[in-house]
Structures are given as structure tokens and as C-alpha cells.
Design an enzyme around this catalytic site. Sequence first.
Site, PDB file in Angstrom:
ATOM      1  N   SER A  38       0.844  -1.196   0.000  1.00  0.00           N
ATOM      2  CA  SER A  38       0.000   0.000   0.000  1.00  0.00           C
ATOM      3  C   SER A  38       0.877   1.242   0.000  1.00  0.00           C
ATOM      4  O   SER A  38       1.942   1.263   0.620  1.00  0.00           O
ATOM      5  CB  SER A  38      -0.901  -0.020   1.228  1.00  0.00           C
ATOM      6  OG  SER A  38      -0.835   1.214   1.907  1.00  0.00           O
ATOM      7  N   LYS A  39       0.397   2.246  -0.691  1.00  0.00           N
ATOM      8  CA  LYS A  39       1.249   3.436  -0.830  1.00  0.00           C
ATOM      9  C   LYS A  39       1.442   4.141   0.506  1.00  0.00           C
ATOM     10  O   LYS A  39       2.321   4.972   0.652  1.00  0.00           O
ATOM     11  CB  LYS A  39       0.701   4.374  -1.894  1.00  0.00           C
ATOM     12  CG  LYS A  39      -0.496   5.191  -1.479  1.00  0.00           C
ATOM     13  CD  LYS A  39      -0.744   6.262  -2.528  1.00  0.00           C
ATOM     14  CE  LYS A  39      -1.978   7.062  -2.143  1.00  0.00           C
ATOM     15  NZ  LYS A  39      -2.601   7.762  -3.234  1.00  0.00           N
ATOM     16  N   ARG A  40       0.606   3.810   1.495  1.00  0.00           N
ATOM     17  CA  ARG A  40       0.787   4.416   2.815  1.00  0.00           C
ATOM     18  C   ARG A  40       1.980   3.810   3.541  1.00  0.00           C
ATOM     19  O   ARG A  40       2.482   4.357   4.504  1.00  0.00           O
ATOM     20  CB  ARG A  40      -0.443   4.250   3.698  1.00  0.00           C
ATOM     21  CG  ARG A  40      -1.695   4.440   2.964  1.00  0.00           C
ATOM     22  CD  ARG A  40      -2.763   5.240   3.662  1.00  0.00           C
ATOM     23  NE  ARG A  40      -3.808   5.496   2.672  1.00  0.00           N
ATOM     24  CZ  ARG A  40      -3.754   6.425   1.742  1.00  0.00           C
ATOM     25  NH1 ARG A  40      -2.737   7.247   1.671  1.00  0.00           N
ATOM     26  NH2 ARG A  40      -4.718   6.563   0.860  1.00  0.00           N
ATOM     27  N   ARG A  41       2.398   2.629   3.099  1.00  0.00           N
ATOM     28  CA  ARG A  41       3.511   1.976   3.812  1.00  0.00           C
ATOM     29  C   ARG A  41       4.722   1.712   2.922  1.00  0.00           C
ATOM     30  O   ARG A  41       5.842   1.624   3.399  1.00  0.00           O
ATOM     31  CB  ARG A  41       3.035   0.638   4.417  1.00  0.00           C
ATOM     32  CG  ARG A  41       1.984   0.789   5.506  1.00  0.00           C
ATOM     33  CD  ARG A  41       1.644  -0.544   6.120  1.00  0.00           C
ATOM     34  NE  ARG A  41       1.047  -1.451   5.165  1.00  0.00           N
ATOM     35  CZ  ARG A  41      -0.257  -1.519   4.930  1.00  0.00           C
ATOM     36  NH1 ARG A  41      -1.086  -0.774   5.611  1.00  0.00           N
ATOM     37  NH2 ARG A  41      -0.735  -2.350   4.036  1.00  0.00           N
TER      38      ARG A  41
END
Length: 500
Positions: A246-249
Site C-alpha cells: 500500500s502506498k501508505r507503507r
Amino acid sequence: MSVRVRIAPSPTGDPHVGTAYMALFNLIFARHFNGEFILRIEDTDQTRSRKDYEQAIFDTLHWCGIRWDEGPDVGGPYGPYRQSERTAIYKKYADQLVAEGKAYKCFATPEELAEMRLIGRGYDRRYRNLSAQEIGERLAAGQSYVIRLKVPLTGDCVFIDDIKGQITYPWADIDDQILLKSDGFPTYHLANIVDDHLMKITHVIRGDEWLSSTPKHILLYEYFGWPPPRFLHMPLLLGTDGRKLSKRRNPTSIFFYRDSGYLPEAFVNFLTLMGYSMPSDQEVYTLDAIIKEFDPKRIGVSGAVFDLKKLDWLNQHYLINCVPENQLWEKIKTWSYSDNFMNQLMPLVHTRIKTFGEFLELTYFLFVNHIPYTDTLFAPKGLAKPSSAMILQSILWAMEEKENWGRENIQKASFEVASAFGVNHKKIVMPLLFATIMGKWQGPPLFDSVDLLGKERTRARFLAAIEFLGGIPKKKLITLKDHWERRECASLLEFSSSTQ
Ligand code: GLU
């Protein structure tokens, strides 16, 4: 019958590594079986699709060395290959299903749907069995409607996935999917099936996350009387934490890999390793080699771990073996020391160096992948580590809310965060930003530098800094988000000393 496969990305965000991953396996499959590989743009989500995202898909796949036989940019006998140019086709097929009693007009209002959501059971099929008269009256009254698929109420949908084997879903778990929205635009499910049929797709090779949509697709094929293609659902890409990429991680945009200076050959090799193992257990091989040896039975069943250390290892291997010494400088130059880049950098440097020797000292952060962080960098005015992490996270959110990450937007985001946390922009937010981007509290103008660094590398730096600060535990993240949405974050801050 010749093999025809496709990827069907939606241009609704930055070009995702998953798109390159799927493109590669479709390409390998097509080439191995002497078939065709098609690129179709699924841009029916009018509000989220953007032309620049579409261009980014072309550009990044080209960077990977991936080419397609048919597509919006190269044409082909089954076009147009952009769904927004095919809406009349989908409407015709939706109407056909309604006429045959396999789909129906649903007049649920937003209020009704909200109410059903509140009860928590989803759409309750209340418009599935209206009489012809009632439908006529509602239409005459000008009520707007969507078209929904009539899903069987009992029994199971059983199908074979060529990777996972037999799959069973009870029909009762599947909702009456919307096929056509009230604005006449199709949903993914209808458009995807109609196009796969009209474009004569023989094998649908896509990510695991679509497995649960497959019953709806199988039903549509059945209702239309079309033979379904074979389905192959590829293992998901996972981060080293075992969670979905995920782009958040994790850095998920292909631009990140290009801009960090990876070689496309290594990146491609790495992506194919995610879903496949060569019979020899060999890990370094060319695309031609895997095309030649390819056997769909060797595709992995469970998630594949996207480990950047492995990518680094592979990349070094390619560097040593495929880039001769006398070509190295040329490669590095085209990567980042291009005249264009340097010309943009010069105005930031001009008045800030006393000797040429200081040039790299001042700008090194633009040319490295890892910034050496230290604790004191992230403690302006005695700010505690977890608080610094929260401020950085909020800046990231503020930037995500913007259309692009140009200098004005980043500047705006930083002011928004300063005001939400009630802290001094110059004394707290700016030092944190300098620390994150440059690993020091001074340097060339920050916002111009971020512009040059690019969105993906900037995002990666934020993630690295937050991680350096110990990360943000999930519970705290939820609290922070809640406060951030109200722009009232001051109460969350802690200072380790009283020098505020
Ligand atoms: N538009 C879908 C996507 O964004 C396509 C999924 C499929 O291959 O069916 O990935």
C-alpha cells in the site's frame, strides 16, 4: 483459437507496481503462446480518471520495456481501447439484459441507500420485482435509476481458476451489482465483460483482489450466452510486513523505482520473481528466458513478498553484469544529471555556493536514496519524537488531498499542518521538513527542492522519517486522522522539554 490476453488498468492514480506486474505476466503468457497482448484503459470512473494518469501508465510500462500489440495509443482491430469511448456499446448490452429479465431498473434514492447501509446489510433488492406498470409510472415521473444484475438467490457459483483450482461462492453472498449508473456510464463489471468478449480475450490474468468479483462476471457471460474466458488470479504483492502493498507503507509507484535509479531490467526480473519460480530455481534471468520456459502451473498460489533488499541485490547484479564500466557514467547521467534537471537546479544553487566544491555538499540529498537521520534533527524546540512523526504524517495527508505535489501545494500543506497543530510554521514545521527531505536544517529553498525531488521520492522520505521516529501505532493513527480531519491536532503534541 489464438491466445489473447489483456491488462485493463484504470487511470485513477500513480502508476502502480501491480500494473507492471500484471502487464508482465500477461505479456509473458501472450509471447509464450504466440498470442496477442492488449492494453485497454478502463476509465469509466469519470470523477477519478485522469489523462495524465493514463499517460503515466504508458510511460512507465515503456520504461519497463513492455510493449503491447493493441491499445489506445497503437490502435488495433477491436478498438476503441478506451472505455470512455465505448459507452454506447455498454448501454445497449445493459438494456438487452433488462429486456430479457436478467437485470432490472432500480430506483433507490441516495437516502434509501444510506438507510440500508445504516442497517448494515447492503442493498436489499427492493426494486427487483416491480410490476411493469410501477416501472412505467416511475419513469414517467422522471425518477432516475440504475440497472442492477439479477443475481440468483440460492445455490453456489462454482468455477475453475487455473491457478487456484476450484472456487465456490454461495450466490447468497453476492449482491445485485450495479451494471449501469444513473448517468448512463457502466460500472467496471459490465464494461469489463463486454469488452473482454468483444475483444476476444481468451485468458483473464489479473490480481487476486478480483477473485471475489468473478462470480458476477461468470453470471454475466452466462446471461449473455457468451463462453467465459479462462481465469488466472495472480498472487497479491505483499510488503515485508506481510500486508498488502500500500502506498501508505511502501513505495508503490513505478516512478519511484525509475527515479531512485533502478535499472528497468532488474525491476522487471524482480517483478516476475514475485509470482513465478523458474524450474531451475534460477533468480536472475532475462524476459526472453522466462517467456521461453513459461509454464502457468508454476505461478505461485499465495502472496509474494515485495522485498526491496532483494531488488537492491538484483539491481547490483545487473549493474555489474549488464552495464559495462565505460557506459556507467552515461547511464547515471541520463538517470539524474541530465542537462534539463541540472538547469532547473542551477537557480537554487547560484547564490548559495562559494566554490564549485560546495555544489554537491549543498545538493547531495537530490542524488541519494537514503538520508542519514539523527534524533536531534527531528526535535525542534524539544518536540517529542512521536509528535514529530504525527506532524509529518499530517503533512503527507495534506499533500495527498491536493491535485498535485507542486511547490505551491506543498507549501500550502505545511501551513495547514502548522495551523492544525497550533505550532510555529518557521520554527517547527520547516525544520521537520528540512530534516525529512535533506537531513539538515538548512539548504536550498525547500519547496523548490521538493519539486525537483519528485512526488514519489518525497513520499518515500516521509515514510522513512516516520519509520525512523518509531512509526505511528495503529490506534494512534486513527486518533490522529480523526483530529486531522477536524484540523484540531494541538492536544496531541508532546514536548520533551519545556522550551516551547
Ligand atoms: N480495471 C481493473 C483494474 O483496475 C481491471 C481488473 C481486471 O483485470 O479485470 O485493475
